[in-house]
Design an enzyme around this catalytic site. Structure first.
Site, PDB file in Angstrom:
ATOM      1  N   GLY A 107       0.833  -1.212   0.000  1.00 46.46           N
ATOM      2  CA  GLY A 107       0.000   0.000   0.000  1.00 46.46           C
ATOM      3  C   GLY A 107       0.863   1.255   0.000  1.00 46.46           C
ATOM      4  O   GLY A 107       0.516   2.271   0.592  1.00 46.46           O
ATOM      5  N   LEU A 156       1.484   3.514  -2.106  1.00 42.74           N
ATOM      6  CA  LEU A 156       1.024   4.729  -2.777  1.00 42.74           C
ATOM      7  C   LEU A 156      -0.178   5.338  -2.072  1.00 42.74           C
ATOM      8  O   LEU A 156      -0.780   6.295  -2.559  1.00 42.74           O
ATOM      9  CB  LEU A 156       0.700   4.431  -4.247  1.00 42.74           C
ATOM     10  CG  LEU A 156       1.869   3.883  -5.073  1.00 42.74           C
ATOM     11  CD1 LEU A 156       1.478   3.751  -6.533  1.00 42.74           C
ATOM     12  CD2 LEU A 156       3.122   4.752  -4.929  1.00 42.74           C
ATOM     13  N   GLY A 157      -0.519   4.808  -0.918  1.00 39.93           N
ATOM     14  CA  GLY A 157      -1.664   5.325  -0.151  1.00 39.93           C
ATOM     15  C   GLY A 157      -1.279   6.554   0.656  1.00 39.93           C
ATOM     16  O   GLY A 157      -0.150   7.061   0.559  1.00 39.93           O
ATOM     17  N   GLN A 158      -2.235   7.034   1.504  1.00 45.63           N
ATOM     18  CA  GLN A 158      -1.999   8.278   2.249  1.00 45.63           C
ATOM     19  C   GLN A 158      -0.794   8.143   3.178  1.00 45.63           C
ATOM     20  O   GLN A 158       0.061   9.029   3.220  1.00 45.63           O
ATOM     21  CB  GLN A 158      -3.247   8.639   3.078  1.00 45.63           C
ATOM     22  CG  GLN A 158      -3.127   9.981   3.780  1.00 45.63           C
ATOM     23  CD  GLN A 158      -4.154  10.217   4.875  1.00 45.63           C
ATOM     24  OE1 GLN A 158      -4.868   9.308   5.308  1.00 45.63           O
ATOM     25  NE2 GLN A 158      -4.222  11.447   5.346  1.00 45.63           N
ATOM     26  N   ASP A 203       2.532  -1.613  -4.597  1.00 48.45           N
ATOM     27  CA  ASP A 203       1.107  -1.260  -4.572  1.00 48.45           C
ATOM     28  C   ASP A 203       0.425  -1.981  -5.731  1.00 48.45           C
ATOM     29  O   ASP A 203       1.074  -2.570  -6.580  1.00 48.45           O
ATOM     30  CB  ASP A 203       0.906   0.271  -4.662  1.00 48.45           C
ATOM     31  CG  ASP A 203      -0.387   0.706  -3.941  1.00 48.45           C
ATOM     32  OD1 ASP A 203      -0.316   1.557  -3.040  1.00 48.45           O
ATOM     33  OD2 ASP A 203      -1.451   0.134  -4.266  1.00 48.45           O
ATOM     34  N   ILE A 204      -0.896  -1.913  -5.718  1.00 51.44           N
ATOM     35  CA  ILE A 204      -1.647  -2.725  -6.686  1.00 51.44           C
ATOM     36  C   ILE A 204      -1.510  -2.159  -8.099  1.00 51.44           C
ATOM     37  O   ILE A 204      -1.725  -2.861  -9.095  1.00 51.44           O
ATOM     38  CB  ILE A 204      -3.121  -2.812  -6.250  1.00 51.44           C
ATOM     39  CG1 ILE A 204      -3.834  -3.940  -7.002  1.00 51.44           C
ATOM     40  CG2 ILE A 204      -3.833  -1.469  -6.439  1.00 51.44           C
ATOM     41  CD1 ILE A 204      -5.070  -4.433  -6.327  1.00 51.44           C
ATOM     42  N   ARG A 205      -1.150  -0.867  -8.203  1.00 49.83           N
ATOM     43  CA  ARG A 205      -0.903  -0.304  -9.540  1.00 49.83           C
ATOM     44  C   ARG A 205       0.256   0.678  -9.447  1.00 49.83           C
ATOM     45  O   ARG A 205       0.588   1.148  -8.361  1.00 49.83           O
ATOM     46  CB  ARG A 205      -2.154   0.373 -10.094  1.00 49.83           C
ATOM     47  CG  ARG A 205      -2.616   1.619  -9.328  1.00 49.83           C
ATOM     48  CD  ARG A 205      -3.906   2.162  -9.933  1.00 49.83           C
ATOM     49  NE  ARG A 205      -5.011   1.208  -9.746  1.00 49.83           N
ATOM     50  CZ  ARG A 205      -5.659   1.090  -8.592  1.00 49.83           C
ATOM     51  NH1 ARG A 205      -5.311   1.819  -7.552  1.00 49.83           N
ATOM     52  NH2 ARG A 205      -6.638   0.213  -8.475  1.00 49.83           N
ATOM     53  N   TYR A 263     -14.982  -2.086   8.625  1.00 48.12           N
ATOM     54  CA  TYR A 263     -13.603  -1.613   8.820  1.00 48.12           C
ATOM     55  C   TYR A 263     -13.173  -1.868  10.272  1.00 48.12           C
ATOM     56  O   TYR A 263     -12.083  -2.368  10.529  1.00 48.12           O
ATOM     57  CB  TYR A 263     -13.552  -0.125   8.501  1.00 48.12           C
ATOM     58  CG  TYR A 263     -12.217   0.544   8.665  1.00 48.12           C
ATOM     59  CD1 TYR A 263     -11.983   1.417   9.734  1.00 48.12           C
ATOM     60  CD2 TYR A 263     -11.190   0.341   7.748  1.00 48.12           C
ATOM     61  CE1 TYR A 263     -10.768   2.059   9.880  1.00 48.12           C
ATOM     62  CE2 TYR A 263      -9.974   0.983   7.882  1.00 48.12           C
ATOM     63  CZ  TYR A 263      -9.763   1.845   8.951  1.00 48.12           C
ATOM     64  OH  TYR A 263      -8.561   2.492   9.086  1.00 48.12           O
ATOM     65  N   LYS A 287     -10.289  -4.183  11.812  1.00 53.38           N
ATOM     66  CA  LYS A 287      -9.215  -3.642  12.637  1.00 53.38           C
ATOM     67  C   LYS A 287      -9.081  -4.421  13.947  1.00 53.38           C
ATOM     68  O   LYS A 287      -7.989  -4.747  14.390  1.00 53.38           O
ATOM     69  CB  LYS A 287      -9.431  -2.148  12.901  1.00 53.38           C
ATOM     70  CG  LYS A 287      -9.176  -1.279  11.681  1.00 53.38           C
ATOM     71  CD  LYS A 287      -7.780  -1.488  11.140  1.00 53.38           C
ATOM     72  CE  LYS A 287      -7.519  -0.742   9.846  1.00 53.38           C
ATOM     73  NZ  LYS A 287      -6.206  -1.056   9.265  1.00 53.38           N
TER      74      LYS A 287
HETATM   75  C1  VAH Z   1     -10.723   6.372   8.010  1.00 55.83           C
HETATM   76  N1  VAH Z   1      -8.697   7.721   7.937  1.00 55.83           N
HETATM   77  O1  VAH Z   1     -11.333   7.415   8.092  1.00 55.83           O
HETATM   78  C2  VAH Z   1      -9.217   6.396   8.280  1.00 55.83           C
HETATM   79  C3  VAH Z   1      -8.927   6.148   9.741  1.00 55.83           C
HETATM   80  C4  VAH Z   1      -9.491   6.822  12.084  1.00 55.83           C
HETATM   81  C5  VAH Z   1      -9.754   7.045  10.655  1.00 55.83           C
HETATM   82  O2  VAH Z   1      -9.090   4.818  10.088  1.00 55.83           O
HETATM   83  O3  VAH Z   1     -11.252   5.326   7.733  1.00 55.83           O
END
Ligand code: VAH
Length: 317
Positions: free
Chosen positions: A6, A8-10, A32-34, A139, A143
Site C-alpha cells: 500500500g 502509494l496510499g496516504q 502497490d496494486i498499480r 472496517y 481492525k
Molecule cells: C478512516 N482515515 O477514516 C481512516 C482512519 C481513524 C480514521 O481509520 O477510515
C-alpha cells in the site's frame, strides 16, 4: 530491507520517502496494486503487488531479502462500508497473507489499526488502551480482528508484530481516499481554493486527529523501540488532538478570515464517526516507547495552509 505494501496510499506515500531517507533508498521496497508516476516509484525499488495474492508477497519478500514488512494496503472505513465483503477479503486476506510471509521469513511486522477498532459501547472520552472493542463497521471488525491476529502471530509464532491505533491523519502530499475523517483534510484544500468548505461530518462530532509527520515519527519510534519494554503490541492508542469541524474552521479563520464552513451531513459517514471515540488515551504508548506528538491544531493548520499554498502555486504555475 523493508517491504511496504500500500506504498502509494496516504500513509505509504510519505512513510516510504521517510524510511528511504533514514535507511537508504534501495533498502525500502515500495509495492502497490498499480504503478503511478510519482516520487515513491521514481526514488527506489517498486513492485506491483496485490496483497490478496499470497504467493506474490512471499516472492517479492524473498527476492529482496526483507527483514521488515510494513503492511499498509487496505480499504478505509467509508469504502469498506460500501463494499463489506471486498473489504473483508482485502483487509483480512491481505493481512493474513502478509503475516504468513513474516512468519516464514521471521521479519519484523507493522500494520496500523485505528480508532475505528472501537465501537458504540466503548467509553467515548479518553478511551483507554485496554477496553471494550465491539465496532459496528466492517472496517472496525477488520481492525479488531487484525489486532487480535497480529497478537496471535506474536504469541504463537514469535513474529515481532507491532501496531498503532491511528486517529484521522491529516496530510498535504497524497489526499486520503475512502475514509470517514477525510473531511479534516479536504477542509484545508478547500480553504486554500475557495475559502469555503461544506462538511459531510456534523458540528460537535469530535474525533481524534494527528498530523502526518507525527504519524510517521510514531511508526519509526515504535519499530525501533526496545521490545522488552512493550507490554502491548497490537495496537497502541496514539493521538495528537480531538477536534470537530468547527474547531478546525476557527483555526483556519486565524489565517483566512472569511473562511466559510457549511454542512451537508452524509448519514453513512456521520454514523461511522458517531460510533467512534471522541478522544482516546495514549498513555500506554507514551510510557512504553516514548510516543509524543509535536503538532497541535494550531501548528498543524499553519503548516498545512503554507504547504498547500505552495502546492497550488506550483500547480497554477
Ligand atoms: C478512516 N482515515 O477514516 C481512516 C482512519 C481513524 C480514521 O481509520 O477510515
Amino acid at each position: 530491507k523493508i517491504l511496504v505494501t500500500g506504498a502509494l496510499g496516504q500513509i505509504g506515500s510519505e512513510l516510504v520517502m521517510k524510511m528511504r531517507e533514514i535507511y537508504g533508498s534501495t533498502n525500502v521496497i515500495a509495492t502497490d496494486i498499480r504503478e503511478t508516476d510519482c516520487e515513491v516509484v521514481q526514488s527506489g525499488p517498486f513492485e506491483i503487488l496485490d496483497v490478496t495474492e499470497a504467493k506474490k508477497i512471499g516472492d517479492i519478500a524473498k527476492k529482496h531479502n526483507v527483514d521488515t514488512i510494513m503492511h499498509l494496503a487496505a480499504l478505509l472505513s467509508a469504502t469498506a462500508e460500501k463494499n463489506p465483503l471486498l473489504a473483508w477479503n482485502i483487509n483480512m486476506g491481505g493481512l493474513v497473507n502478509a503475516l504468513e510471509v513474516a512468519k516464514e521469513l521471521n521479519t519484523q511486522f507493522f500494520t496500523p489499526s485505528s480508532i475505528g477498532a472501537f465501537g458504540p459501547n466503548t467509553p467515548k472520552d479518553s478511551t483507554p488502551q485496554d477496553t471494550i472493542q465491539r465496532p459496528s463497521t466492517m472496517y472496525g471488525v477488520n481492525k479488531v480482528s487484525g489486532e487480535l491476529l497480529c497478537d496471535y502471530y506474536y504469541q504463537k509464532f514469535g513474529v515481532d508484530t507491532r501496531g498503532v491505533r491511528f486517529p484521522g491523519l491529516i496530510s498535504y502530499v497524497t489526499p486520503p481516499g475512502g475514509g470517514t475523517t477525510d473531511y479534516a483534510v479536504e477542509i484545508y484544500y478547500e480553504a486554500i481554493k475557495n475559502s469555503a468548505y461544506t462538511s459531510y461530518i456534523d458540528k460537535n462530532t469530535f474525533m481524534d486527529m494527528m498530523y502526518m509527520p507525527d504519524a510517521l515519527q510514531a511508526i519509526i519510534q515504535l519499530m525501533e523501540a526496545d521490545s522488552t519494554k512493550l507490554k502491548h503490541r497490537n495496537a497502541f492508542n496514539v493521538t495528537a488532538m480531538s477536534v470537530d469541524p468547527e474547531a478546525i474552521a476557527q483555526e483556519i479563520r486565524k489565517h483566512i478570515p472569511d473562511f466559510a464552513l457549511s454542512y451537508d451531513v452524509d448519514p453513512v459517514r456521520q454514523a461511522i464517526a458517531e460510533s467512534w471515540p471522541n478522544s482516546i488515551d495514549a498513555q500506554a504508548a507514551k510510557e512504553e516507547w516514548g510516543f509524543k506528538a509535536e503538532f497541535d491544531l494550531a501548528s498543524m493548520t499553519v503548516d498545512m495552509l503554507n504547504k498547500l499554498k505552495v502546492k497550488s502555486e506550483v500547480k497554477t504555475g
